[in-house]
Scaffold this active site. Structure first.
Site, PDB file in Angstrom:
ATOM      1  N   ASP A  60      -0.138   6.278 -28.934  1.00  0.00           N
ATOM      2  CA  ASP A  60      -0.842   5.553 -30.007  1.00  0.00           C
ATOM      3  C   ASP A  60      -1.038   6.203 -31.283  1.00  0.00           C
ATOM      4  OD1 ASP A  60      -1.992   3.488 -31.293  1.00  0.00           O
ATOM      5  OD2 ASP A  60      -3.792   3.353 -29.906  1.00  0.00           O
ATOM      6  N   LYS A  75      -4.988   6.498 -36.652  1.00  0.00           N
ATOM      7  CA  LYS A  75      -6.033   7.144 -36.250  1.00  0.00           C
ATOM      8  C   LYS A  75      -6.534   8.777 -37.092  1.00  0.00           C
ATOM      9  CE  LYS A  75      -5.658   5.519 -31.650  1.00  0.00           C
ATOM     10  NZ  LYS A  75      -6.763   4.657 -31.467  1.00  0.00           N
ATOM     11  N   GLU A 116      -3.646  -2.537 -30.765  1.00  0.00           N
ATOM     12  CA  GLU A 116      -2.273  -2.810 -30.343  1.00  0.00           C
ATOM     13  C   GLU A 116      -2.357  -3.231 -28.911  1.00  0.00           C
ATOM     14  OE1 GLU A 116      -2.764   0.587 -28.524  1.00  0.00           O
ATOM     15  OE2 GLU A 116      -3.402   0.137 -30.506  1.00  0.00           O
ATOM     16  N   ARG A 175      -3.895  -4.931 -27.025  1.00  0.00           N
ATOM     17  CA  ARG A 175      -4.300  -6.253 -26.338  1.00  0.00           C
ATOM     18  C   ARG A 175      -2.983  -7.199 -26.928  1.00  0.00           C
ATOM     19  NH1 ARG A 175      -9.565  -6.434 -30.081  1.00  0.00           N
ATOM     20  NH2 ARG A 175      -9.514  -4.341 -29.314  1.00  0.00           N
TER      21      ARG A 175
END
EC number: 3.4.11.1
Length: 582
Positions: free
Chosen positions: A356, A363, A438, A440
């Site tokens: 991710d 991030k 993302e 969820r």
């Protein structure tokens, strides 16, 4: 084999990149064509089989990866556990490990142990055990242990392991097993016996579970993930005798159960520990298929490719996957007992982000730990760890669906953007106001799919929010459910496994934060109560007639001190499935 090739060309590198999509049993994962000279082409193919025979092991995957990294083949040691009722002074082997509480270290006026077992051992050793414990200031506190090489007993060494003021919980006995493993590794012992100085402190009702926890702790304590190291040591421990906890088939069955669960936990750890350049969505799907092959008498696999997911209208899941060069793979394993009626149907759904980046909401900053985002596969790793254990245990009367929407959240011109509106498979629309929320989105379609399997209960697991770590810290997961009965079931299972969960509120008023002006909802409601609003978001994709629980395990998925995965969730959910069986 029907393959569609999608090509891209970059003039600066003179490289074509082909991506393949195939619904056939094996898929061509990538092909690079590089111009070496105007008259010559060099072609390299990397083939990724997604369906393997039962002989294929998860630790021998041969894939062309970024960095040419491959996991070393590792055979986990098999330990023989047995219950014994024997005089500790007569036991013969490498290490006699004695679990000691603080009260057991009490000595009389002559500096002799008052505890009967320690007193007996010390007498055979000429008082050296009492002397050494005093010299090393061993008081029985948790985490203390000392191993002495002494003559005078059948065992080559005697170890004292601190249990603290009391020892009654599964976690205390698992810690004892972990300390036994550490002592065995340090001395390269092949045979160990474990006994409590105060065996009467364990009730008859809890002896089986306590012995099981010792066995589990030993297996997990012995495990070291050395698959990506050039050198590694193999532990030599072969047998563990557990003294004073009973004997017979019931105990032997419980110890075997502990082994099955422990190897499921180890499998989950290995998946989370695996770097994202090795554990791609395709490889995760292959690992799942391998499980179905290993346990083909009770388990089947259905791996959906991108086109099949489109047919099921999984727009939420596919939007997350859209930016990655590694295509998504939707994993569905089904466990059915080989005989007898099925009374309960369960589903375990795991978040399966093999990496991710955060997407366009990338991030950044020290708190975002982008370099550790392989842990976003933690929910699916737990689900597949449970599948491995269940395939070995084979509980009757229960059908279990293991579901993972595997993909990566990356950045490219094909990826979803902040502000996009996407549509989930139940028809609900979502305004993406943050691409880093993302998980969820993938779970939304996975939960709809799970409900469509006709299950009675669903538990999903996900490293979903940083907010749950703020609320509960790094060692506890939050659980959300509207079902008091389901909460009781999972809480009871966690108490038996020793894993820590805490029930969180499903505050419906917070749904106001999830309202969108252009869609049915947004995917992120802000930082306030983020773990709660995330659970409320997931609830929108669960049928009303299905009991459902969401577990946010962002904290306990990783042990920062050990820099390694924990395998969290496996032991609790195996226990939960077992309790739902007949």
């Amino acid at each position: 084999m029907a393959v569609t090739l999608v090509t891209s060309f970059t003039s600066s590198s003179s490289r074509f990149h082909f991506r393949s999509f195939s619904s056939s049993p094996s898929s061509l994962s990538s092909c690079f064509v590089r111009f070496q000279s105007p008259s010559r082409l060099k072609v390299a193919f990397a083939v990724t089989p997604l369906y393997c025979s039962s002989k294929a092991m998860s630790h021998t995957i041969a894939h062309a990866t970024l960095g040419l990294t491959q996991a070393n083949s590792v055979d986990h040691p098999k330990i023989s556990f047995s219950g014994k009722e024997i005089d500790v002074t007569e036991w013969k082997g490498d290490i006699l490990a004695v679990g000691v509480m603080e009260k057991d270290m009490t000595k009389d006026a002559n500096s002799k142990f008052e505890n009967p077992i320690l007193k007996k051992l010390d007498a055979h050793l000429g008082g050296l055990l009492a002397d050494v414990s005093s010299e090393e200031d061993f008081s029985g506190k948790p985490g203390q242990y000392t191993v002495l090489r002494l003559r005078g007993l059948g065992s080559k060494r005697v170890g004292l392991i601190g249990l603290g003021k009391s020892a009654s919980s599964p976690s205390a006995f698992q810690s004892l097993g972990e300390a036994v493993a550490a002592a065995a590794k340090a001395s390269q012992a092949s045979s160990v016996a474990v006994v409590l100085a105060s065996s009467e402190s364990v009730s008859n009702e809890s002896k089986l579970s306590s012995a099981s926890a010792i066995a589990s702790g030993t297996v997990l304590g012995l495990f070291e993930d050395s698959r990506y190291k050039s050198e590694s040591k193999k532990p030599s421990l072969k047998s563990v005798d557990i003294i004073g906890f009973g004997t017979g088939p019931e105990l032997e069955e419980k110890l075997k159960y502990a082994e099955h669960v422990s190897y499921g936990v180890i499998f989950g750890k290995e998946l989370v520990n695996s770097p994202a350049n090795v554990l791609t969505p395709a490889v995760l799907a292959e690992e799942a298929s391998n499980l179905a092959s290993m346990y083909s008498d009770v388990m089947t696999a259905n791996i959906l490719n991108e086109e099949q997911c489109k047919e099921l209208k999984m727009g939420s899941y596919l939007a997350v996957a859209a930016a990655s060069a590694n295509p998504p793979h939707f994993i569905h394993l089904i466990y059915k007992p080989s005989s007898g009626p099925v009374k309960t149907k369960l589903a375990l759904v795991g978040k399966g982000l093999t990496f991710d980046s955060g997407g366009y909401n990338i991030k950044i900053g020290p708190d975002m730990i982008i370099e550790l985002m392989k842990i976003d596969v933690g929910g699916s790793a737990a689900v597949l760890g449970v599948a491995k254990a269940i395939g070995q245990i084979k509980p009757p009367g229960v059908e279990v669906h293991f579901i993972v929407a595997a993909c990566e959240n990356m950045i490219s011109g094909t990826g979803m953007r902040p502000g996009d509106v996407i549509t989930a498979s139940n028809g609900k629309t979502i305004e993406v106001n943050n691409t880093d929320a993302e998980g969820r989105l993938t779970l939304a379609d996975a939960l709809v799919y799970a409900c469509n399997q006709g299950v009675d209960k669903i538990v999903d697991l996900a490293t979903l929010t940083g907010a749950i770590i703020v609320a509960l810290g790094p060692s506890m997961a939050g659980m959300y459910t509207a079902s008091d009965e389901l909460a009781k079931e999972v809480t009871a299972a966690s108490e038996r496994s020793g894993e820590k969960l805490w029930r969180m509120p499903m505050e419906e008023r917070y749904w106001e934060m999830m309202k969108s002006s252009v869609a049915d909802m947004v995917n992120l409601g802000g930082h306030a109560g983020d773990s709660i609003t995330a659970a409320l978001f997931l609830k929108q994709f669960v049928s009303e007639n299905v009991e459902w629980m969401h577990i946010d395990m962002a904290g306990p998925v990783w042990n920062e001190k050990k820099k390694a995965a924990t395998g969290f969730g496996v032991a609790t959910l195996v226990e939960w499935v077992q309790n739902n069986s007949s």
